[in-house]
Write an enzyme that holds these catalytic residues in place. Sequence first.
Site, PDB file in Angstrom:
ATOM      1  N   THR A  19       0.816  -1.211   0.000  1.00 18.01           N
ATOM      2  CA  THR A  19       0.000   0.000   0.000  1.00 18.01           C
ATOM      3  C   THR A  19       0.857   1.272   0.000  1.00 18.01           C
ATOM      4  OG1 THR A  19      -1.981   0.979   0.974  1.00 18.01           O
ATOM      5  CG2 THR A  19      -0.318   0.178   2.529  1.00 18.01           C
ATOM      6  N   TYR A  54      -6.754  13.283  -6.664  1.00 19.99           N
ATOM      7  CA  TYR A  54      -6.996  13.350  -5.218  1.00 19.99           C
ATOM      8  C   TYR A  54      -8.010  14.443  -4.862  1.00 19.99           C
ATOM      9  CZ  TYR A  54      -3.616   9.823  -3.725  1.00 19.99           C
ATOM     10  OH  TYR A  54      -2.974   8.630  -3.501  1.00 19.99           O
ATOM     11  N   ASP A  89       9.380  -0.932  -8.502  1.00 26.22           N
ATOM     12  CA  ASP A  89       8.592  -0.283  -7.445  1.00 26.22           C
ATOM     13  C   ASP A  89       7.112  -0.312  -7.848  1.00 26.22           C
ATOM     14  OD1 ASP A  89       7.474   1.547  -5.673  1.00 26.22           O
ATOM     15  OD2 ASP A  89       8.809   3.186  -6.199  1.00 26.22           O
ATOM     16  N   ASP A  95      -2.602  -2.055  -9.995  1.00 28.25           N
ATOM     17  CA  ASP A  95      -3.399  -1.012 -10.649  1.00 28.25           C
ATOM     18  C   ASP A  95      -4.838  -1.473 -10.831  1.00 28.25           C
ATOM     19  OD1 ASP A  95      -1.312   0.878 -10.973  1.00 28.25           O
ATOM     20  OD2 ASP A  95      -0.527  -0.284 -12.642  1.00 28.25           O
ATOM     21  N   ARG A 149       3.702   6.926   8.267  1.00 30.21           N
ATOM     22  CA  ARG A 149       4.702   7.139   7.204  1.00 30.21           C
ATOM     23  C   ARG A 149       4.165   8.046   6.104  1.00 30.21           C
ATOM     24  NH1 ARG A 149       8.130   1.577   6.080  1.00 30.21           N
ATOM     25  NH2 ARG A 149       9.070   1.464   8.145  1.00 30.21           N
TER      26      ARG A 149
HETATM   27  N1  LIG Z   1      12.399   0.886   6.711  1.00 28.16           N
HETATM   28  C1  LIG Z   1      11.939   2.121   6.973  1.00 28.16           C
HETATM   29  N2  LIG Z   1      12.013   2.620   8.207  1.00 28.16           N
HETATM   30  C2  LIG Z   1      11.537   3.853   8.490  1.00 28.16           C
HETATM   31  N3  LIG Z   1      10.951   4.650   7.598  1.00 28.16           N
HETATM   32  C3  LIG Z   1      10.827   4.192   6.346  1.00 28.16           C
HETATM   33  C4  LIG Z   1      11.315   2.908   5.964  1.00 28.16           C
HETATM   34  N4  LIG Z   1      11.029   2.713   4.647  1.00 28.16           N
HETATM   35  C5  LIG Z   1      10.406   3.834   4.239  1.00 28.16           C
HETATM   36  N5  LIG Z   1      10.314   4.724   5.245  1.00 28.16           N
HETATM   37  C6  LIG Z   1       9.713   6.073   5.171  1.00 28.16           C
HETATM   38  O1  LIG Z   1       8.314   5.925   4.931  1.00 28.16           O
HETATM   39  C7  LIG Z   1       7.866   6.855   3.959  1.00 28.16           C
HETATM   40  C8  LIG Z   1       7.277   6.128   2.768  1.00 28.16           C
HETATM   41  O2  LIG Z   1       8.294   5.356   2.149  1.00 28.16           O
HETATM   42  P1  LIG Z   1       8.303   5.095   0.570  1.00 28.16           P
HETATM   43  O3  LIG Z   1       9.472   4.220   0.307  1.00 28.16           O
HETATM   44  O4  LIG Z   1       8.206   6.386  -0.163  1.00 28.16           O
HETATM   45  O5  LIG Z   1       6.931   4.269   0.436  1.00 28.16           O
HETATM   46  P2  LIG Z   1       6.125   3.821  -0.863  1.00 28.16           P
HETATM   47  O6  LIG Z   1       7.064   3.836  -2.024  1.00 28.16           O
HETATM   48  O7  LIG Z   1       5.633   2.447  -0.517  1.00 28.16           O
HETATM   49  O8  LIG Z   1       5.000   4.789  -0.975  1.00 28.16           O
HETATM   50  C9  LIG Z   1       9.072   7.718   3.590  1.00 28.16           C
HETATM   51  O9  LIG Z   1       9.036   8.890   4.361  1.00 28.16           O
HETATM   52  C10 LIG Z   1      10.262   6.841   3.967  1.00 28.16           C
HETATM   53  O10 LIG Z   1      11.396   7.594   4.309  1.00 28.16           O
HETATM   54  N1  LIG Z   2      -3.223   2.710 -10.171  1.00 25.73           N
HETATM   55  C1  LIG Z   2      -3.271   3.728  -9.301  1.00 25.73           C
HETATM   56  N2  LIG Z   2      -4.428   4.362  -9.078  1.00 25.73           N
HETATM   57  C2  LIG Z   2      -4.513   5.397  -8.225  1.00 25.73           C
HETATM   58  N3  LIG Z   2      -3.471   5.888  -7.547  1.00 25.73           N
HETATM   59  C3  LIG Z   2      -2.316   5.263  -7.752  1.00 25.73           C
HETATM   60  C4  LIG Z   2      -2.157   4.174  -8.602  1.00 25.73           C
HETATM   61  N4  LIG Z   2      -0.872   3.785  -8.547  1.00 25.73           N
HETATM   62  C5  LIG Z   2      -0.265   4.629  -7.696  1.00 25.73           C
HETATM   63  N5  LIG Z   2      -1.142   5.510  -7.242  1.00 25.73           N
HETATM   64  C6  LIG Z   2      -0.903   6.665  -6.364  1.00 25.73           C
HETATM   65  C7  LIG Z   2      -0.870   6.364  -4.919  1.00 25.73           C
HETATM   66  C8  LIG Z   2       0.130   7.332  -4.396  1.00 25.73           C
HETATM   67  O1  LIG Z   2      -0.497   8.577  -4.075  1.00 25.73           O
HETATM   68  C9  LIG Z   2       1.069   7.555  -5.555  1.00 25.73           C
HETATM   69  C10 LIG Z   2       2.353   6.749  -5.521  1.00 25.73           C
HETATM   70  O2  LIG Z   2       2.204   5.592  -4.780  1.00 25.73           O
HETATM   71  P1  LIG Z   2       3.339   5.052  -3.746  1.00 25.73           P
HETATM   72  O3  LIG Z   2       2.699   3.846  -3.127  1.00 25.73           O
HETATM   73  O4  LIG Z   2       3.654   6.146  -2.790  1.00 25.73           O
HETATM   74  O5  LIG Z   2       4.522   4.697  -4.605  1.00 25.73           O
HETATM   75  O6  LIG Z   2       0.364   7.211  -6.711  1.00 25.73           O
END
Ligand SMILES: Nc1ncnc2c1ncn2[C@@H]1O[C@H](COP(=O)(O)OP(=O)(O)O)[C@@H](O)[C@H]1O
Ligand SMILES: Nc1ncnc2c1ncn2[C@H]1C[C@H](O)[C@@H](COP(=O)(O)O)O1
Length: 222
Positions: A19, A54, A89, A95, A149
């Site tokens: 998520t 959003y 990633d 999706d 986070r």
């Molecule tokens: N292992 C971790 N420990 C602490 N904080 C983390 C860790 N991994 C990610 N974060 C923090 O959590 C937030 C979301 O991480 P991110 O990698 O951007 O998530 P995603 O790509 O799943 O949306 C960021 O602020 C990141 O610095």
């Molecule tokens: N398929 C998607 N539909 C709606 N929103 C999406 C989709 N894929 C990614 N997103 C959004 C959700 C987050 O706001 C950003 C990036 O996601 P993250 O999990 O932080 O990499 O895009």
Amino acid sequence: MPRINHQLHEQSLITLAGTVGVGKSTLTNKLSETLGFRAAYEKVDGNPYLEDYYSDFQKWSFHLQMYFLAERFKQQKFMHEEGLGYVQDRSIYEDVGIFAQLQFDQGNMTERDFNTYHSLFEAMVMNPYFPKPDVLVFINGSFESILARIQARGRQMEIDTPVEFWEDLYTRYQTWIANFQECPVLHLDIDHYDCSDPVSMQEIVTALEELQQTAHPAHVKL
Ligand SMILES: Nc1ncnc2c1ncn2[C@@H]1O[C@H](COP(=O)(O)OP(=O)(O)O)[C@@H](O)[C@H]1O
Ligand SMILES: Nc1ncnc2c1ncn2[C@H]1C[C@H](O)[C@@H](COP(=O)(O)O)O1
């Protein structure tokens, strides 16, 4: 992060799922460095629909889903053509299985639009020519930690989104992953790995090596 010698084949595709805010991009960065693979990120800056989406799910859900599907498919094609090892990633399966479905169920996408989107996804992805990940790494954690986070990362459009949306998304992920059968799955809990610790990264790499050898879509928890 030091490189770790590993037995994953050199054209492996390791895809991270989970998520919003759970830590995919952070682990994509560390794991790709550790394995000596390339990283394929989901680009948020420059997405032409995300902020509008959003602010008005009904108006923009279909547009955003089409955009993400196209971007994800182009990324997949690029990785395949490069023929190198990649850590990706987010998967294309999220999706449709999570985001588009959520917006349809919440009444923000019409049935007509959802069917159009779905049939495109089926034609593009659900066929023998579309390369599946070698392993999908599902990152999970408590809802409270993940919400914290999202807040700490500070994307305003996400902070302004009601908590019920994130709860719905989180719950859907639990059901979705329990039924996911496209490839082997490694389950990680955010409280049980540390991507700045080489010992923890070694455990992940060893689990990936074992899962890549399995002939069926096994689910393993670390
Ligand atoms: N292992 C971790 N420990 C602490 N904080 C983390 C860790 N991994 C990610 N974060 C923090 O959590 C937030 C979301 O991480 P991110 O990698 O951007 O998530 P995603 O790509 O799943 O949306 C960021 O602020 C990141 O610095
Ligand atoms: N398929 C998607 N539909 C709606 N929103 C999406 C989709 N894929 C990614 N997103 C959004 C959700 C987050 O706001 C950003 C990036 O996601 P993250 O999990 O932080 O990499 O895009």
